[in-house]
Design a protein around this motif. Structure first.
Motif, PDB file in Angstrom:
ATOM      1  N   THR A  88       1.040  -1.303   0.050  1.00 18.90           N
ATOM      2  CA  THR A  88      -0.199   0.057  -0.031  1.00 18.90           C
ATOM      3  C   THR A  88       0.790   1.413  -0.065  1.00 18.90           C
ATOM      4  OG1 THR A  88      -1.521  -1.265   1.233  1.00 18.90           O
ATOM      5  CG2 THR A  88      -2.113   1.278   1.331  1.00 18.90           C
ATOM      6  N   SER A  89       2.097   1.126   0.858  1.00 14.15           N
ATOM      7  CA  SER A  89       2.972   2.483   0.785  1.00 14.15           C
ATOM      8  C   SER A  89       3.457   2.830  -0.496  1.00 14.15           C
ATOM      9  CB  SER A  89       4.013   2.311   2.020  1.00 14.15           C
ATOM     10  OG  SER A  89       3.707   1.457   3.103  1.00 14.15           O
ATOM     11  N   GLU A  90       3.869   1.886  -1.300  1.00 11.89           N
ATOM     12  CA  GLU A  90       4.642   2.259  -2.309  1.00 11.89           C
ATOM     13  C   GLU A  90       3.346   2.692  -3.373  1.00 11.89           C
ATOM     14  OE1 GLU A  90       8.493  -0.087  -3.339  1.00 11.89           O
ATOM     15  OE2 GLU A  90       7.237  -1.387  -2.193  1.00 11.89           O
ATOM     16  N   ARG A  91       2.365   2.016  -3.504  1.00 14.96           N
ATOM     17  CA  ARG A  91       1.192   2.177  -4.470  1.00 14.96           C
ATOM     18  C   ARG A  91       0.765   3.617  -4.331  1.00 14.96           C
ATOM     19  NH1 ARG A  91      -3.825   1.567  -4.041  1.00 14.96           N
ATOM     20  NH2 ARG A  91      -3.655   0.086  -2.181  1.00 14.96           N
ATOM     21  N   VAL A  92       0.370   4.059  -2.932  1.00 10.61           N
ATOM     22  CA  VAL A  92      -0.032   5.262  -2.695  1.00 10.61           C
ATOM     23  C   VAL A  92       0.965   6.454  -2.688  1.00 10.61           C
ATOM     24  CG1 VAL A  92      -1.450   6.521  -0.737  1.00 10.61           C
ATOM     25  CG2 VAL A  92      -2.041   3.975  -1.379  1.00 10.61           C
ATOM     26  N   THR A  93       2.097   6.151  -1.990  1.00  9.29           N
ATOM     27  CA  THR A  93       3.087   7.198  -1.908  1.00  9.29           C
ATOM     28  C   THR A  93       4.216   7.399  -2.755  1.00  9.29           C
ATOM     29  OG1 THR A  93       4.266   6.342  -0.170  1.00  9.29           O
ATOM     30  CG2 THR A  93       2.338   7.201   0.560  1.00  9.29           C
ATOM     31  N   GLY A  94       4.406   6.005  -3.437  1.00 11.33           N
ATOM     32  CA  GLY A  94       5.743   6.094  -4.090  1.00 11.33           C
ATOM     33  C   GLY A  94       7.039   5.315  -3.499  1.00 11.33           C
ATOM     34  N   ARG A  95       6.531   5.160  -2.247  1.00 12.89           N
ATOM     35  CA  ARG A  95       7.944   4.393  -1.523  1.00 12.89           C
ATOM     36  C   ARG A  95       7.534   4.045  -0.324  1.00 12.89           C
ATOM     37  NH1 ARG A  95      10.414   9.867   1.478  1.00 12.89           N
ATOM     38  NH2 ARG A  95       8.662  11.463   1.014  1.00 12.89           N
ATOM     39  N   ARG A  96       8.410   3.110   0.462  1.00 14.36           N
ATOM     40  CA  ARG A  96       7.915   2.379   1.818  1.00 14.36           C
ATOM     41  C   ARG A  96       8.332   3.539   2.892  1.00 14.36           C
ATOM     42  NH1 ARG A  96       9.030  -3.187   1.533  1.00 14.36           N
ATOM     43  NH2 ARG A  96       9.532  -3.219   3.678  1.00 14.36           N
ATOM     44  N   PHE A  97       7.571   3.065   4.185  1.00 10.92           N
ATOM     45  CA  PHE A  97       7.875   3.946   5.120  1.00 10.92           C
ATOM     46  C   PHE A  97       9.363   3.425   5.616  1.00 10.92           C
ATOM     47  CE2 PHE A  97       3.466   4.138   4.917  1.00 10.92           C
ATOM     48  CZ  PHE A  97       3.112   5.652   4.659  1.00 10.92           C
ATOM     49  N   LEU A  98       9.643   2.256   5.615  1.00 10.48           N
ATOM     50  CA  LEU A  98      10.722   1.718   6.383  1.00 10.48           C
ATOM     51  C   LEU A  98      11.732   0.901   5.464  1.00 10.48           C
ATOM     52  CD1 LEU A  98       8.940  -0.087   9.329  1.00 10.48           C
ATOM     53  CD2 LEU A  98      10.062   2.208   9.504  1.00 10.48           C
ATOM     54  N   PRO A  99      13.009   0.853   5.394  1.00 13.92           N
ATOM     55  CA  PRO A  99      13.895   0.287   4.827  1.00 13.92           C
ATOM     56  C   PRO A  99      13.526  -1.196   4.523  1.00 13.92           C
ATOM     57  CG  PRO A  99      14.949   1.342   6.360  1.00 13.92           C
ATOM     58  CD  PRO A  99      13.749   1.449   6.845  1.00 13.92           C
TER      59      PRO A  99
END
Length: 270
Positions: free
Chosen positions: A251-262
Motif C-alpha cells: 500500500t505504501s509504495e502504491r499510494v505514496t511511491g515509497r516505503r516507510f521503512l527500509p
C-alpha cells in the motif's frame, strides 16, 4: 484562554499548564498568556486506565523545562510518552479521523451500515468503527472532524450524517434495532461499496496521511506513529505496527511511491 489567563495570575511561576485537548492548537490556546512557554499538550486516550499512550504536544513557545516536566510526570504515571508537534489533532486522532472518515464516507455513498462496520474485521482491530464512534461520542468525533476539515479540506470532509447522529442522541451500536434506528436518520447516495473497497480505501487514506505527517515533522520517525497507533488506538500488535503493515501489503509504495521503512525492517517478506 480565559481560564488560563486567570490561573496565570495566581499559580507559581514554575507551574505547568497542561491540556488534554484532542484537536485544538496548543499554540493558539497559549498565545495571549504572559508566559506561553509553560503550556503543553498532555493528551491521554480513552479509556485512560487501559491505554498507555500519552501524546506530549510541544507548542511553538513551549520551553524545554515544561517539556521535561511533562515527560517526567508521564513516566510517573507509567505512560508511554511520545513527543508530537502542534499539528491539527496531533497523531492518533488525525489518523483515526482520516481512517474512519473513509468508512463513514462509504456510508454516505450508500454502503449499508453492517457492510461498512464489518469491512475492517480482517485487520483484527479491537473495536468496529461504529462501536468506536459511539465510545468517542458522535459529537466529539464531529467536532474533531470539523477541526481537521478546516485545516485540510481536501482530505477531511464533514459528514452531515454524522451531525444528524450526534444531534439525535441515538446510540449507534447497541443491538440490531439500534442500527436500524440510526439508518433511518441517514441521507445516503446510491453508490454502495463492497467491504473490500471500504477496507482498501481506509488503508490508502492511512498511507497518504502518514506520509504527509512524516513530511510535516509531526513526529520524528515512522516508528513513533507505529507506537502511537498500537498504544493509543489498539492497532494489532501482531501486525508489527501500521507502517510495516502498509509496507508489506504494498500500500505504501502504491499510494505514496515509497516505503516507510527500509526493506527488511519489520517485514515478514524481507
Amino acid at each position: 484562554k480565559q481560564v488560563w489567563a486567570e490561573l496565570e495570575k495566581i499559580v507559581k511561576p514554575e507551574a505547568v499548564l497542561a491540556t488534554n485537548t484532542s484537536s485544538l492548537s496548543i499554540t493558539a490556546m497559549a498565545e495571549e498568556l504572559e508566559h506561553p512557554e509553560r503550556v503543553v499538550g498532555f493528551h491521554f486516550f480513552n479509556p485512560v486506565a487501559v491505554l498507555p499512550l500519552l501524546e506530549i504536544v510541544r507548542g511553538e513557545r513551549t520551553d524545554d523545562a515544561t517539556l521535561a516536566t511533562a515527560f517526567a510526570v508521564g513516566k510517573q504515571l507509567r505512560k508511554s510518552s511520545v513527543l508530537v508537534s502542534d499539528a491539527p489533532a496531533f497523531v492518533v486522532n488525525r489518523l483515526l479521523t482520516r481512517f474512519l472518515g473513509t468508512v463513514f464516507a462509504a456510508v454516505d455513498q450508500g454502503t449499508p451500515l453492517d457492510v461498512a462496520n464489518s469491512a475492517l474485521d480482517p485487520l483484527g482491530l479491537p473495536m468496529r468503527p461504529l462501536a468506536l464512534l459511539q465510545l468517542v461520542g458522535p459529537a466529539v468525533a464531529y467536532h474533531v472532524g470539523g477541526t481537521l476539515h478546516a485545516a485540510f479540506p481536501d482530505r477531511f470532509s464533514v459528514s452531515e450524517n454524522l451531525k444528524r447522529i450526534a444531534d439525535s442522541g441515538q446510540p449507534i451500536v447497541v443491538d440490531d434495532r439500534g442500527n436500524e434506528d440510526v439508518a433511518k436518520l441517514l441521507v445516503v447516495g446510491d453508490e454502495p461499496l463492497t467491504a473490500e473497497q471500504v477496507r482498501q480505501n481506509a488503508l490508502d487514506a492511512l498511507a497518504q496521511e502518514i506520509r504527509l505527517m512524516l513530511d510535516e515533522g509531526v513526529v520524528a520517525e515512522a516508528q513513533d506513529i507505529d507506537l502511537c497507533m498500537i498504544l493509543g488506538a489498539g492497532w494489532p500488535f501482531h501486525l508489527g505496527g501500521v507502517t510495516p503493515y502498509l509496507d508489506r501489503t504494498g500500500t505504501s509504495e502504491r499510494v505514496t511511491g515509497r516505503r516507510f521503512l527500509p526493506r527488511g525492517v519489520a517485514s515478514l517478506r524481507g
